[in-house]
Design a protein around this motif. Structure first.
Motif, PDB file in Angstrom:
ATOM      1  N   LEU A  60       0.760  -1.327   0.263  1.00  0.00           N
ATOM      2  CA  LEU A  60      -0.218  -0.400   0.218  1.00  0.00           C
ATOM      3  C   LEU A  60       0.649   1.120   0.169  1.00  0.00           C
ATOM      4  O   LEU A  60       0.734   2.066  -0.503  1.00  0.00           O
ATOM      5  CB  LEU A  60      -0.967   0.100   1.549  1.00  0.00           C
ATOM      6  CG  LEU A  60      -2.033  -1.024   1.359  1.00  0.00           C
ATOM      7  CD1 LEU A  60      -2.540  -1.323   2.381  1.00  0.00           C
ATOM      8  CD2 LEU A  60      -2.962  -1.058  -0.177  1.00  0.00           C
ATOM      9  N   GLU A  61       2.007   0.837   0.468  1.00  0.00           N
ATOM     10  CA  GLU A  61       3.114   2.140   0.920  1.00  0.00           C
ATOM     11  C   GLU A  61       3.333   2.635  -0.986  1.00  0.00           C
ATOM     12  O   GLU A  61       3.143   3.930  -1.198  1.00  0.00           O
ATOM     13  CB  GLU A  61       4.247   2.268   1.855  1.00  0.00           C
ATOM     14  CG  GLU A  61       4.809   3.225   2.521  1.00  0.00           C
ATOM     15  CD  GLU A  61       5.960   3.476   2.917  1.00  0.00           C
ATOM     16  OE1 GLU A  61       6.223   4.337   2.708  1.00  0.00           O
ATOM     17  OE2 GLU A  61       5.501   1.877   3.601  1.00  0.00           O
TER      18      GLU A  61
ATOM     19  N   ARG B 214       0.433   3.442  -3.574  1.00  0.00           N
ATOM     20  CA  ARG B 214      -0.518   4.471  -2.886  1.00  0.00           C
ATOM     21  C   ARG B 214      -0.453   6.051  -4.253  1.00  0.00           C
ATOM     22  O   ARG B 214      -1.101   7.211  -4.177  1.00  0.00           O
ATOM     23  CB  ARG B 214      -0.835   5.385  -1.696  1.00  0.00           C
ATOM     24  CG  ARG B 214       0.466   5.592  -1.370  1.00  0.00           C
ATOM     25  CD  ARG B 214       0.907   6.243   0.221  1.00  0.00           C
ATOM     26  NE  ARG B 214       0.193   7.843   0.512  1.00  0.00           N
ATOM     27  CZ  ARG B 214       0.399   8.472  -0.180  1.00  0.00           C
ATOM     28  NH1 ARG B 214       2.031   8.630  -0.405  1.00  0.00           N
ATOM     29  NH2 ARG B 214      -0.349  10.234  -0.054  1.00  0.00           N
TER      30      ARG B 214
ATOM     31  N   ASP C   8      -5.261   6.886  -0.082  1.00  0.00           N
ATOM     32  CA  ASP C   8      -5.421   7.217   0.923  1.00  0.00           C
ATOM     33  C   ASP C   8      -7.127   7.258   1.493  1.00  0.00           C
ATOM     34  O   ASP C   8      -6.956   7.792   3.220  1.00  0.00           O
ATOM     35  CB  ASP C   8      -4.911   8.796   0.276  1.00  0.00           C
ATOM     36  CG  ASP C   8      -3.367   9.061   0.059  1.00  0.00           C
ATOM     37  OD1 ASP C   8      -2.551   7.794   0.804  1.00  0.00           O
ATOM     38  OD2 ASP C   8      -2.851  10.534   0.306  1.00  0.00           O
TER      39      ASP C   8
ATOM     40  N   LEU D  57      -7.290   4.504   4.096  1.00  0.00           N
ATOM     41  CA  LEU D  57      -6.599   4.348   5.043  1.00  0.00           C
ATOM     42  C   LEU D  57      -6.797   5.916   6.138  1.00  0.00           C
ATOM     43  O   LEU D  57      -6.253   6.196   6.468  1.00  0.00           O
ATOM     44  CB  LEU D  57      -5.339   4.555   4.997  1.00  0.00           C
ATOM     45  CG  LEU D  57      -5.026   3.007   4.993  1.00  0.00           C
ATOM     46  CD1 LEU D  57      -3.775   2.066   4.439  1.00  0.00           C
ATOM     47  CD2 LEU D  57      -5.930   1.818   5.755  1.00  0.00           C
TER      48      LEU D  57
ATOM     49  N   ALA E 192       1.258   7.505   4.183  1.00  0.00           N
ATOM     50  CA  ALA E 192       1.412   6.373   5.117  1.00  0.00           C
ATOM     51  C   ALA E 192       2.454   7.457   6.318  1.00  0.00           C
ATOM     52  O   ALA E 192       3.171   7.015   7.481  1.00  0.00           O
ATOM     53  CB  ALA E 192       3.270   5.716   3.980  1.00  0.00           C
TER      54      ALA E 192
ATOM     55  N   TYR F  34      -1.027   2.163   7.565  1.00  0.00           N
ATOM     56  CA  TYR F  34       0.192   1.211   6.972  1.00  0.00           C
ATOM     57  C   TYR F  34       0.533  -0.374   7.452  1.00  0.00           C
ATOM     58  O   TYR F  34       0.625  -1.413   6.559  1.00  0.00           O
ATOM     59  CB  TYR F  34       0.555   1.717   6.225  1.00  0.00           C
ATOM     60  CG  TYR F  34      -0.115   3.263   4.958  1.00  0.00           C
ATOM     61  CD1 TYR F  34       0.052   2.830   3.774  1.00  0.00           C
ATOM     62  CD2 TYR F  34      -0.043   4.466   5.445  1.00  0.00           C
ATOM     63  CE1 TYR F  34      -0.453   3.649   2.956  1.00  0.00           C
ATOM     64  CE2 TYR F  34      -1.546   5.182   4.905  1.00  0.00           C
ATOM     65  CZ  TYR F  34      -1.159   5.059   3.360  1.00  0.00           C
ATOM     66  OH  TYR F  34      -1.628   5.395   2.287  1.00  0.00           O
TER      67      TYR F  34
ATOM     68  N   SER G 156      -0.578  -2.930   5.194  1.00  0.00           N
ATOM     69  CA  SER G 156      -0.221  -3.778   3.796  1.00  0.00           C
ATOM     70  C   SER G 156       0.528  -5.030   3.638  1.00  0.00           C
ATOM     71  O   SER G 156       1.588  -5.452   4.707  1.00  0.00           O
ATOM     72  CB  SER G 156       0.726  -2.686   3.508  1.00  0.00           C
ATOM     73  OG  SER G 156       1.250  -2.925   2.254  1.00  0.00           O
TER      74      SER G 156
END
Length: 298
Positions: free
Chosen positions: A188-189, A192, A204, A207, A211, A218, A222
């Motif tokens: 995910l980091e 995004r 974004d 969550l 991050a 995250y 993730s």
């Protein structure tokens, strides 16, 4: 509006990727035009409107192994479980019970953080309740997720690692036999980062921050950050995927192997983002092999 933006970005990305001459990949419009199979038995796993799933049972006495199917769609409410029912029906014909779940997404009340994750966890943990009246083999259960649903499926396998202090913590979560990620979002980091209105940018919203702003969220959602997951993983993806890069999945697979997980990545030339989620050649035999292997079906 979000759906239109997403489709525009997807089409632009597909136009920019290098597709071999004569090759074509399925678009979302192609998928939408496919007639849906007959519906399964709709059953609630919670009290909220979107906390339900479709259960399909094979013919015979069982007990049957189970595949929990999780749809994608950038975690947005524009997309639902509909397109995953093609695979559900096909797996059920193979003698596998399927639990195709719905859940709150980013645009739904209570969706995103933490509701989306709480819903998919609750849906999986509901299987023992279903098994009281349905002939399910709870020792053979896999999660099969497509795209953002792939991220959720991998997360389900890893949530036993969450600390008690986590909002997403569940004592004694249901243990999966394995996970199949179809065109999965695995980090995910890094994912995004993308164009406004793209699937990438939806992280974004999922969550409620970047991050840097909400690092713990995250770290706790993730798949890459949660390695090793501790269950076998089979990743299947087209090399012409314009929504999730094959490179990102390859990096994840290498990291998972290095962490000690059993991971097999199947890369499919000439295949796009949506084909792995549908029972169509040439992809379907690869998915069937992965399913049979994880569920120990001969």
């Amino acid at each position: 509006m979000r759906l239109r933006i997403f489709l525009l970005v997807t089409l632009l990305s597909a136009a920019l990727c290098h597709v071999p001459a004569g090759a074509s990949v399925l678009s979302w419009s192609d998928v939408e035009q496919m007639p849906l199979p007959s519906a399964g038995e709709q059953m609630a796993y919670g009290s909220l409107p979107l906390q339900f799933g479709e259960l399909r049972m094979p013919s015979g006495q069982g007990p049957f192994p189970v595949a929990v199917l999780i749809h994608g769609g950038c975690w947005l409410s524009d997309f639902d479980r509909g397109y995953m029912t093609h695979m559900a029906a096909a797996l059920t014909k193979m003698g596998i019970a399927t639990w195709t779940i719905e859940y709150r997404r980013v645009d739904d009340e209570g969706g995103g953080w933490p509701g989306t994750f709480q819903d998919v966890a609750k849906a999986l943990d509901y299987l023992p309740v279903l098994a009281k009246t349905k002939s399910l083999d709870l020792k053979r259960v896999i999660a099969v997720g497509h795209s953002s649903g792939g991220q959720l499926a991998l997360w389900l396998a890893a949530r036993h690692k969450l600390p008690r202090s986590s909002t997403l913590y569940t004592p004694h979560p249901f243990a999966l036999s394995g996970v199949i990620g179809l065109s999965p979002i695995t980090d995910l980091e890094t994912y995004r980062i993308g164009m406004p209105g793209s699937c990438n940018a939806a992280v974004d919203d999922l969550l409620n921050g970047s991050a840097k702003e909400v690092p713990l969220r995250y770290a706790q959602t993730s798949p890459r950050a949660l390695l090793p997951l501790g269950v076998p993983q089979r990743l299947i993806q087209g090399e012409q995927d314009s929504v999730v890069s094959i490179g990102s999945t390859s990096i994840y697979a290498a990291a998972a192997k290095a962490a000690g997980d059993s991971v097999v990545l199947t890369e499919l030339p000439g295949v796009g983002h949506f084909e792995p989620a549908l029972p169509l050649k040439p992809v379907w035999p690869k998915v069937q092999t992965a399913v049979r292997g994880l569920l120990n079906i001969r």
